[in-house]
Design a protein around this motif. Structure first.
Motif, PDB file in Angstrom:
ATOM      1  N   ALA A  68      40.948  31.762  12.138  1.00 21.45           N
ATOM      2  CA  ALA A  68      39.860  30.845  11.767  1.00 21.45           C
ATOM      3  C   ALA A  68      39.410  30.035  12.981  1.00 21.45           C
ATOM      4  O   ALA A  68      38.210  29.843  13.209  1.00 21.45           O
ATOM      5  CB  ALA A  68      40.322  29.927  10.642  1.00 21.45           C
ATOM      6  N   ARG A  69      40.374  29.555  13.781  1.00 16.36           N
ATOM      7  CA  ARG A  69      40.019  28.767  14.972  1.00 16.36           C
ATOM      8  C   ARG A  69      39.310  29.631  16.012  1.00 16.36           C
ATOM      9  O   ARG A  69      38.336  29.204  16.630  1.00 16.36           O
ATOM     10  CB  ARG A  69      41.280  28.141  15.579  1.00 16.36           C
ATOM     11  CG  ARG A  69      41.902  27.048  14.745  1.00 16.36           C
ATOM     12  CD  ARG A  69      42.782  26.158  15.600  1.00 16.36           C
ATOM     13  NE  ARG A  69      43.835  26.922  16.255  1.00 16.36           N
ATOM     14  CZ  ARG A  69      45.052  27.094  15.760  1.00 16.36           C
ATOM     15  NH1 ARG A  69      45.364  26.579  14.580  1.00 16.36           N
ATOM     16  NH2 ARG A  69      45.949  27.784  16.425  1.00 16.36           N
ATOM     17  N   VAL A  70      39.819  30.855  16.202  1.00 15.35           N
ATOM     18  CA  VAL A  70      39.210  31.761  17.186  1.00 15.35           C
ATOM     19  C   VAL A  70      37.778  32.092  16.779  1.00 15.35           C
ATOM     20  O   VAL A  70      36.855  32.061  17.602  1.00 15.35           O
ATOM     21  CB  VAL A  70      40.053  33.047  17.328  1.00 15.35           C
ATOM     22  CG1 VAL A  70      39.272  34.130  18.053  1.00 15.35           C
ATOM     23  CG2 VAL A  70      41.348  32.746  18.080  1.00 15.35           C
ATOM     24  N   ASN A  71      37.569  32.412  15.513  1.00 17.11           N
ATOM     25  CA  ASN A  71      36.218  32.747  15.045  1.00 17.11           C
ATOM     26  C   ASN A  71      35.262  31.574  15.205  1.00 17.11           C
ATOM     27  O   ASN A  71      34.090  31.750  15.569  1.00 17.11           O
ATOM     28  CB  ASN A  71      36.261  33.196  13.583  1.00 17.11           C
ATOM     29  CG  ASN A  71      36.830  34.585  13.420  1.00 17.11           C
ATOM     30  OD1 ASN A  71      36.847  35.376  14.360  1.00 17.11           O
ATOM     31  ND2 ASN A  71      37.324  34.892  12.233  1.00 17.11           N
ATOM     32  N   ASN A  72      35.763  30.384  14.935  1.00 16.57           N
ATOM     33  CA  ASN A  72      34.925  29.194  15.084  1.00 16.57           C
ATOM     34  C   ASN A  72      34.539  28.968  16.542  1.00 16.57           C
ATOM     35  O   ASN A  72      33.383  28.643  16.861  1.00 16.57           O
ATOM     36  CB  ASN A  72      35.658  27.969  14.542  1.00 16.57           C
ATOM     37  CG  ASN A  72      34.796  26.730  14.551  1.00 16.57           C
ATOM     38  OD1 ASN A  72      33.698  26.721  14.001  1.00 16.57           O
ATOM     39  ND2 ASN A  72      35.282  25.678  15.180  1.00 16.57           N
ATOM     40  N   ASN A  73      35.492  29.156  17.456  1.00 19.50           N
ATOM     41  CA  ASN A  73      35.211  28.977  18.881  1.00 19.50           C
ATOM     42  C   ASN A  73      34.318  30.086  19.421  1.00 19.50           C
ATOM     43  O   ASN A  73      33.522  29.860  20.340  1.00 19.50           O
ATOM     44  CB  ASN A  73      36.516  28.937  19.676  1.00 19.50           C
ATOM     45  CG  ASN A  73      37.270  27.634  19.479  1.00 19.50           C
ATOM     46  OD1 ASN A  73      36.651  26.574  19.384  1.00 19.50           O
ATOM     47  ND2 ASN A  73      38.580  27.689  19.395  1.00 19.50           N
TER      48      ASN A  73
END
Length: 349
Positions: free
Chosen positions: A324-329
């Motif tokens: 989720a964090r990677v996709n957001n970044n």
């Protein structure tokens, strides 16, 4: 044995939360029984552990009174099951009381059967399927306005109305198909357990997969992202590296990347099985892949190649959070204006 009704607020604001029965004994053991009752936070009295009934007459007041009566009936039924176990002389276990209660009401509740199925899938580590079923249930309950339905009431007319509801709310055909296929799989499980007769309620709704327009990132944009100086932003740097690693490995999924270990690399070849299908794939191990792995070798305490999960015990929960964090970044990186990308250094951390 003590029985207590507990209210669990929803994860998202302005959504109804769920009521759960908590069973406990003198030894400090506890178990929970999920209910199909949903109320809003302001409708629950946390001091008295009871539903707050509004004084003015309204449709919601009658619904809350009905839920309150059902809770009383459920608690009486649980107490009867407990007394039956005590009189039978069988070894008492809270789980046995809960399972007996589930069995007695499972035959008429579609929602309860879905929750039982999700619990079972979670126990056997089929987390992906469990989450798919939970997502389909959430959508179906919005359509039902959080009202349960009997298994025998799942017919073609109801499912077609659900499909029309999804279309009216702008849900894409593939998402509609996703919900329908998962609900159909759950319904077929109930048929196999002889809890309901097969009536093929999903035969008139869309369960196919429509082709979508493929989107590709231009090679120049990919090269610009690769050349960015992200030393001052470790989170964006990690997102960029995971994106590039997936690109280098012909679009490897994030869950498959999370499972990679040194055992997957032999004779300059990366060999792995897709987590979703079990299909075995082989890819030549290139220098660009090794550079990303070497970059994160400081995570030596982890058994995995990439810095996604630290241990096997927390693999599922951890990779979901990191993904989720990677996709957001990645959204920040992929949608930056071209003039910022050319500068090779981001104006933010």
């Amino acid at each position: 044995m003590k029985i207590k009704t507990i209210f669990y607020p929803a994860d998202t604001p302005n959504e109804p939360g769920r009521l759960v029965y908590s069973l406990s004994n003198r030894q400090g053991d506890t178990t929970h029984i999920n209910t199909s009752h949903y109320i809003y936070s302001y409708e629950w009295n946390s001091y008295r552990n009871s539903i707050r009934i509004p004084r003015k007459s309204s449709p919601r007041k009658s619904e809350l009174k009905a839920i309150e009566n059902e809770i009383k009936c459920d608690i009486m039924q649980i107490q009867d099951i407990y007394h039956d176990y005590c009189e039978s002389g069988q070894p008492f276990r809270l789980v046995r009381v809960a399972n007996s209660f589930y069995r007695q009401r499972r035959s008429h509740s579609f929602v309860d059967f879905i929750y039982d199925t999700i619990d079972h899938l979670t126990i056997v580590n089929r987390h992906g399927t469990a989450q798919s079923y939970a997502s389909a249930l959430k959508s179906f309950m919005k359509f039902r306005q959080n009202k349960d339905v009997e298994l025998s009431a799942i017919d073609s007319e109801l499912i077609q109305r659900y499909e029309a509801y999804l279309i009216d709310h702008g849900v894409s055909p593939n998402t509609i198909s996703f919900y329908m296929r998962n609900l159909r799989a759950i319904y077929n499980r109930a048929v196999e357990k002889e809890l309901v007769l097969q009536s093929y309620p999903f035969r008139h709704v869309y369960t196919g997969i429509a082709k979508t327009i493929k989107r590709a990132l231009p090679l120049k944009a990919l090269q610009r992202i690769k050349s960015l100086n992200l030393e001052k932003s470790p989170s964006l740097d990690l997102a960029r590296d995971m994106f590039l690693f997936s690109f280098y490995t012909r679009g490897m999924s994030f869950v498959d990347m999370a499972h990679l270990t040194t055992d997957n690399i032999k004779y300059n070849t990366l060999t792995y099985r897709r987590h979703k299908t079990g299909q075995q794939l082989q890819i030549r191990w290139e220098r660009c892949m090794q550079e990303i792995v070497d970059k994160y070798k400081y995570c030596s305490h982890s058994p995995f190649l990439l810095p996604i999960c630290k241990s096997r015990d927390e693999l599922h929960a951890s990779y979901k959070c990191v993904m989720a964090r990677v996709n957001n970044n990645l959204k920040h990186l992929l949608y930056l204006p071209s003039h910022l990308l050319k500068e090779k250094e981001l104006p933010f951390r």
